[in-house]
Design a protein around this motif. Structure first.
Motif, PDB file in Angstrom:
ATOM      1  N   ILE A  60       0.860  -1.168   0.000  1.00  0.00           N
ATOM      2  CA  ILE A  60       0.000   0.000   0.000  1.00  0.00           C
ATOM      3  C   ILE A  60       0.903   1.227   0.000  1.00  0.00           C
ATOM      4  O   ILE A  60       1.862   1.297   0.774  1.00  0.00           O
ATOM      5  CB  ILE A  60      -0.902   0.010   1.253  1.00  0.00           C
ATOM      6  CG1 ILE A  60      -1.778  -1.254   1.256  1.00  0.00           C
ATOM      7  CG2 ILE A  60      -1.740   1.281   1.316  1.00  0.00           C
ATOM      8  CD1 ILE A  60      -2.381  -1.578   2.596  1.00  0.00           C
ATOM      9  N   LEU A  94      -2.959   4.502  -3.220  1.00  0.00           N
ATOM     10  CA  LEU A  94      -3.913   5.479  -2.696  1.00  0.00           C
ATOM     11  C   LEU A  94      -4.084   6.685  -3.606  1.00  0.00           C
ATOM     12  O   LEU A  94      -5.147   7.291  -3.636  1.00  0.00           O
ATOM     13  CB  LEU A  94      -3.488   5.927  -1.296  1.00  0.00           C
ATOM     14  CG  LEU A  94      -3.615   4.845  -0.225  1.00  0.00           C
ATOM     15  CD1 LEU A  94      -2.991   5.329   1.075  1.00  0.00           C
ATOM     16  CD2 LEU A  94      -5.066   4.463  -0.024  1.00  0.00           C
ATOM     17  N   THR A 153       0.957   7.623   5.091  1.00  0.00           N
ATOM     18  CA  THR A 153       0.265   6.724   4.162  1.00  0.00           C
ATOM     19  C   THR A 153      -0.583   5.710   4.916  1.00  0.00           C
ATOM     20  O   THR A 153      -1.726   5.435   4.532  1.00  0.00           O
ATOM     21  CB  THR A 153       1.290   6.013   3.253  1.00  0.00           C
ATOM     22  OG1 THR A 153       2.052   7.003   2.556  1.00  0.00           O
ATOM     23  CG2 THR A 153       0.599   5.096   2.253  1.00  0.00           C
ATOM     24  N   TYR A 157      -4.536   5.392   4.578  1.00  0.00           N
ATOM     25  CA  TYR A 157      -5.143   4.112   4.191  1.00  0.00           C
ATOM     26  C   TYR A 157      -6.205   3.688   5.210  1.00  0.00           C
ATOM     27  O   TYR A 157      -7.313   3.282   4.828  1.00  0.00           O
ATOM     28  CB  TYR A 157      -4.059   3.040   4.069  1.00  0.00           C
ATOM     29  CG  TYR A 157      -4.620   1.663   3.853  1.00  0.00           C
ATOM     30  CD1 TYR A 157      -5.205   1.312   2.633  1.00  0.00           C
ATOM     31  CD2 TYR A 157      -4.588   0.711   4.861  1.00  0.00           C
ATOM     32  CE1 TYR A 157      -5.738   0.045   2.433  1.00  0.00           C
ATOM     33  CE2 TYR A 157      -5.114  -0.555   4.667  1.00  0.00           C
ATOM     34  CZ  TYR A 157      -5.691  -0.876   3.465  1.00  0.00           C
ATOM     35  OH  TYR A 157      -6.218  -2.129   3.263  1.00  0.00           O
TER      36      TYR A 157
END
Length: 166
Positions: A60, A94, A153, A157
């Motif tokens: 991710i 993302l 991040t 997320y």
């Protein structure tokens, strides 16, 4: 599937001439940053770590596919380093999610823009400063900068998941 938040730092944007200076990951609330003056060794360490995970990770990141992993794969090719084939289909970018896969002029926004929008603590500095940190061999500061991007991040997320955007 296990989630791994990932961010890289580089000396520039050219995947063929510039190099990766740091790869930061957050996995199961553990933070790790790969830094090595030898880019080849840095990449080998990263891929060994990936291979040691008990299952294939879902990576991710923000701008993960067109930047981070594009850079990682091209630089791995340079050194003839074996990668994990199975991760290509298990990534969450993302940037794509938050832009709703629209790259038009009205869909701009960097990681720090979304962090600010969602009241998430922001970046410590910027990518140009990260290059300076590398050049000055200030690896502790570079590590902290890279991991801060991973933390932002991760929170982004988690918020997107909570809001059912992902």
């Amino acid at each position: 599937m296990i989630d791994v938040i990932l961010d890289i730092e580089t000396t520039g944007f050219n995947r063929f001439e510039d190099r990766i200076t740091a790869i930061g990951v957050i996995y199961a609330n553990e933070e790790k940053c790969f830094i090595n003056e030898s880019e080849e060794e840095l990449l080998k360490e990263f891929w060994r770590w990936c291979d040691s995970l008990y299952e294939c990770p879902r990576f991710i990141g923000f701008n993960l596919i067109p930047f981070d992993f594009d850079f990682i794969y091209k630089r791995s090719l340079k050194y003839n380093i074996t990668t994990l084939k199975s991760i290509r289909n298990s990534m969450v970018d993302l940037m794509n999610v938050l832009r709703f896969y629209n790259y038009g002029s009205d869909s701009k926004g960097k990681l720090e823009d979304y962090a600010m929008l969602m009241n998430i603590n922001g970046k410590l500095t910027n990518g140009l400063e990260a290059i300076k940190m590398w050049e000055e061999k200030n690896f502790d500061k570079l590590k902290e900068y890279c991991l801060q991007d991973c933390r932002i991040t991760k929170e982004l997320y988690e918020r997107c998941a909570k809001l059912k955007i992902i």
